[in-house]
Design a protein around this motif. Structure first.
Motif, mmCIF file in Angstrom:
data_model
loop_
_atom_site.group_PDB
_atom_site.id
_atom_site.type_symbol
_atom_site.label_atom_id
_atom_site.label_comp_id
_atom_site.label_asym_id
_atom_site.label_seq_id
_atom_site.Cartn_x
_atom_site.Cartn_y
_atom_site.Cartn_z
ATOM 1 N N SER A 103 0.423 -1.196 -0.110
ATOM 2 C CA SER A 103 -0.122 0.042 0.418
ATOM 3 C C SER A 103 1.041 1.046 -0.149
ATOM 4 N N TYR A 104 2.073 1.449 0.824
ATOM 5 C CA TYR A 104 2.884 2.171 0.677
ATOM 6 C C TYR A 104 3.319 3.203 -0.520
ATOM 7 N N LEU A 105 4.034 1.529 -1.292
ATOM 8 C CA LEU A 105 4.434 1.483 -2.336
ATOM 9 C C LEU A 105 3.667 1.954 -3.555
ATOM 10 N N THR A 106 2.446 1.606 -4.022
ATOM 11 C CA THR A 106 1.240 2.327 -4.285
ATOM 12 C C THR A 106 1.137 3.048 -4.055
ATOM 13 N N VAL A 107 1.216 4.261 -3.252
ATOM 14 C CA VAL A 107 0.657 5.082 -3.026
ATOM 15 C C VAL A 107 2.192 6.719 -3.400
ATOM 16 N N LEU A 108 2.946 5.844 -3.199
ATOM 17 C CA LEU A 108 4.652 7.257 -3.428
ATOM 18 C C LEU A 108 4.539 6.759 -4.684
ATOM 19 N N HIS A 109 4.161 5.458 -5.733
ATOM 20 C CA HIS A 109 4.659 5.506 -6.714
ATOM 21 C C HIS A 109 3.163 6.485 -7.349
#
Length: 189
Positions: A103-109
């Motif tokens: 989830s964190y990576l999704t939002v960061l991307h």
């Protein structure tokens, strides 16, 4: 006794740089070529989780309560449903443990795609990618022990993970500290 063995195994794995499962217990075919990525540095972890990050600071107490109640209910239901079935229980929990980092990576991307990159963006991306990789290793061990033998267990874990993924995405997009607080609650269980 089995719980202690699992905890010892997972703890040892968490500090190891790499490992190879014995061929007798491998359940998945290894890729022909493993991708190499550098682990996040201690400095990058300090940027994300250090004292300056103040995980959970400044969050409305009601949001704390929502996170705490959500985790207590889900964890209690999983514990009740999997009483006496430790490997299956750990399988469900390990599937869920990976979700925050995705989830964190999704939002960061997503933010990066639209040009909303801050000074700590690279550090956050590297740290969360390393954490997701670490959780993958835990999941592979539990799968090798037979935790995913039942289609019902796999379906339950995937269904919980789907809903949890979107909840964590919303939390992280709104306030990363809120999402990190949620992760702390999960790790404390």
């Amino acid at each position: 006794m089995r719980r202690m063995q699992i905890f010892a195994l997972l703890s040892a794995l968490a500090v190891a740089e790499s490992y190879t499962l014995p061929r007798a217990v491998q359940r998945v075919r290894a890729p022909a070529q493993t991708a190499r990525h550098p682990d996040a540095t201690p400095e990058e972890y300090e940027i994300v989780y250090g004292e300056g990050a103040c995980v959970g600071a400044g969050i409305d107490e009601r949001l704390y309560a929502i996170n705490e109640n959500l985790i207590n209910v889900v964890k209690g239901c999983v514990d009740l449903a999997y009483e006496g079935r430790d490997y299956a229980r750990f399988y469900v929990l390990e599937v869920l443990a990976r979700v925050p980092y995705f989830s964190y990576l999704t939002v960061l991307h997503f933010r990066e795609t639209f040009g909303a990159r801050d000074a700590d963006h690279v550090a956050r991306t590297r740290v969360h990618f390393s954490e997701a990789d670490n959780e993958l290793h835990h999941l592979l061990i539990v799968e090798a022990l037979g935790g995913n033998a039942s289609a019902v267990d796999r379906a339950l874990a995937q269904t919980l993970a789907f809903g949890y993924y979107w909840y964590v995405c919303a939390c992280y997009a709104a306030n990363p500290r809120l999402a990190y607080h949620l992760s702390e609650l999960i790790e404390d269980h």
